[in-house]
Enzyme design. Structure first.
Site, PDB file in Angstrom:
ATOM      1  N   CYS A 141      13.197  30.963  35.597  1.00  0.00           N
ATOM      2  CA  CYS A 141      12.493  29.932  36.379  1.00  0.00           C
ATOM      3  C   CYS A 141      13.238  29.536  37.650  1.00  0.00           C
ATOM      4  O   CYS A 141      12.636  29.409  38.724  1.00  0.00           O
ATOM      5  CB  CYS A 141      12.239  28.695  35.521  1.00  0.00           C
ATOM      6  SG  CYS A 141      13.589  28.251  34.421  1.00  0.00           S
ATOM      7  N   SER A 196      13.132  20.642  29.980  1.00  0.00           N
ATOM      8  CA  SER A 196      12.064  21.466  29.388  1.00  0.00           C
ATOM      9  C   SER A 196      12.374  22.953  29.509  1.00  0.00           C
ATOM     10  O   SER A 196      11.848  23.747  28.732  1.00  0.00           O
ATOM     11  CB  SER A 196      10.700  21.146  30.008  1.00  0.00           C
ATOM     12  OG  SER A 196      10.755  21.285  31.405  1.00  0.00           O
ATOM     13  N   HIS A 224      12.439  21.822  38.175  1.00  0.00           N
ATOM     14  CA  HIS A 224      13.799  22.199  38.582  1.00  0.00           C
ATOM     15  C   HIS A 224      13.942  21.940  40.086  1.00  0.00           C
ATOM     16  O   HIS A 224      13.046  22.274  40.872  1.00  0.00           O
ATOM     17  CB  HIS A 224      14.043  23.690  38.344  1.00  0.00           C
ATOM     18  CG  HIS A 224      14.253  24.077  36.906  1.00  0.00           C
ATOM     19  ND1 HIS A 224      14.295  23.184  35.861  1.00  0.00           N
ATOM     20  CD2 HIS A 224      14.455  25.313  36.345  1.00  0.00           C
ATOM     21  CE1 HIS A 224      14.511  23.842  34.723  1.00  0.00           C
ATOM     22  NE2 HIS A 224      14.603  25.124  34.987  1.00  0.00           N
TER      23      HIS A 224
HETATM   24  C1  11C Z   1      16.564  26.832  31.659  1.00  0.00           C
HETATM   25  N1  11C Z   1      16.197  28.727  33.114  1.00  0.00           N
HETATM   26  O1  11C Z   1      16.096  26.072  32.515  1.00  0.00           O
HETATM   27  C2  11C Z   1      16.374  28.312  31.747  1.00  0.00           C
HETATM   28  C3  11C Z   1      15.219  28.667  30.854  1.00  0.00           C
HETATM   29  O2  11C Z   1      16.116  33.306  31.019  1.00  0.00           O
HETATM   30  O3  11C Z   1      14.063  32.714  30.785  1.00  0.00           O
HETATM   31  C4  11C Z   1      14.742  30.093  30.974  1.00  0.00           C
HETATM   32  C5  11C Z   1      15.702  31.090  30.400  1.00  0.00           C
HETATM   33  C6  11C Z   1      15.263  32.461  30.750  1.00  0.00           C
HETATM   34  O4  11C Z   1      17.192  26.447  30.692  1.00  0.00           O
END
Ligand code: 11C
Ligand code: A2P
Length: 355
Positions: A128, A158, A249
């Site tokens: 993400c 989340s 984010h």
């Molecule tokens: C988080 N980016 O915000 C991570 C979630 O490799 O798909 C996604 C983890 C991934 O914790």
């Protein structure tokens, strides 16, 4: 053609968003199958006005499936994705299991949709925090070249899944009520040894620590950027931080262009015209992106665009997006829509044999 679609991880934070987005998608649907663990069998899901039951994920779940959207963790993808392909499904995988495999396209449709043509059954959805950065920076790269990216993230809970949301909410409630706070068991990272509260706190760790003092989340941002932008020379450094935000984010990003003295106005105009981007950038009116105002929207929001005052090649930006939507569910379904439009929803008969 109408497709049979399987949602693997239908009860999870991302799976639920996939189902919401599928309800309004332009994809021609014949049927949707909702898959999760044995624990969830019999849970009800309402979809397009009807009630469906969650089914247990097994290899047979993929019989007759055209597109399988995986979001149930890397271990499940490793165990079942190839199985799904062998049974004729195209897999769009939202975990990190296959992202860096050379024969798996890693796709943000606004940036590298063309990479889909080479798929061999599995397509990876990037992390993400990488996706939103790519949507905002690729138009700038195309216009002015990108030498370097230095990013610090402010990531919502989340992203760590439904259980992490629950853990932080419980902590916050206990703290506000002056009650004892339950011992943290998940955050910052369920598989690591120590756990800390996130409520009213900030944790400079997302995923486990890996080489050179960087976490896996930081390595994902660095490696995935190079693959999506198809540029191994681009310099990328990431610091990934969890903040007590529910969804959305945020990223503070410093970029060095290959051209000097590019104006803020030029970048604002470029991003205003870019697909998937909304510019929210007016300091005189205190306009800048916020996670709260990004929730449930598909766009990547960009603001605080300004020149570095010491480096003629340097620009700073603030990039915010809903991590469950563009960061996960929407990007996956966009990939499915692209596959449909490009007539790529098929697994060649030769696949199993010749690789
Ligand atoms: C988080 N980016 O915000 C991570 C979630 O490799 O798909 C996604 C983890 C991934 O914790
Ligand atoms: P379940 O709710 O049955 O545990 P999140 O990312 O929000 O934590 O969600 C994880 C998703 O992955 C959930 O839908 C969860 O289903 C699913 N999942 C976890 N383990 C398995 C498993 N062994 N088989 C199938 N689905 C699983």
């Amino acid at each position: 053609t109408e497709y049979v679609i399987a949602v693997v991880g239908a009860t999870g934070a991302v799976g639920k968003k996939m189902i919401e987005i599928l309800e309004n998608s332009s994809l021609p649907l014949k049927k949707v199958v909702f898959l999760a663990s044995k624990r969830s069998v019999g849970k009800q899901i309402s979809f397009q006005g009807q009630i469906y039951q969650v089914e247990e994920l097994t290899p047979e779940s993929f019989n007759g499936v055209d597109i399988a959207l995986f979001s149930a963790g890397g271990a499940i993808s490793e165990r079942y994705a190839q199985e799904a392909v062998n049974r004729g499904a195209v897999v769009i995988d939202n975990t990190s299991a296959f992202r860096m495999h050379s024969d798996v396209p890693l796709v943000v449709p606004e940036v590298n949709e063309a990479a889909l043509a080479a798929h061999r059954g599995i397509i990876a959805n990037p992390n993400c925090s990488t996706i939103q950065m790519m949507v905002a920076l690729d138009p700038i790269r195309q216009a002015y070249g990108l030498e370097r990216i230095i990013v610090s993230t402010y990531q919502a809970v989340s992203g760590a899944g439904a259980e992490a949301i629950e853990e932080m909410t419980t902590q916050a409630q206990a703290m506000l009520n002056h009650e004892p706070v339950p011992t943290p068991e998940i955050l910052p990272c369920g598989s690591d040894k120590r756990h800390y509260p996130l409520a009213f706190n900030v944790l400079a760790q997302i995923d486990e620590f890996s080489e050179a003092g960087y976490t896996l989340e930081e390595w994902k941002m660095m490696n995935e950027t190079k693959k999506i932008m198809a540029d191994n020379q681009i310099k990328v450094a990431a610091t990934c931080v969890r903040v007590p935000v529910m969804t959305g984010h945020s990223e503070s990003v410093f970029i060095q262009l290959k051209h000097a003295d590019v104006s803020v106005k030029a970048i604002q105009e470029l991003l205003t015209a870019a697909p998937g981007v909304t510019v929210q950038d007016d300091p005189s009116q205190q306009i800048y992106p916020q996670p709260l105002t990004s929730v449930d929207l598909p766009d990547v929001f960009v603001g605080r665009i300004r020149k570095d005052l010491d480096d003629a090649y340097g620009i700073h930006l603030w990039i915010v997006s809903d991590n469950l939507i563009k960061g996960a569910a929407w990007n996956s379904i966009q990939i499915a829509e692209s596959l449909h439009r490009l007539d790529l929803v098929r697994v060649s008969d030769k696949l199993g044999g010749d690789n």
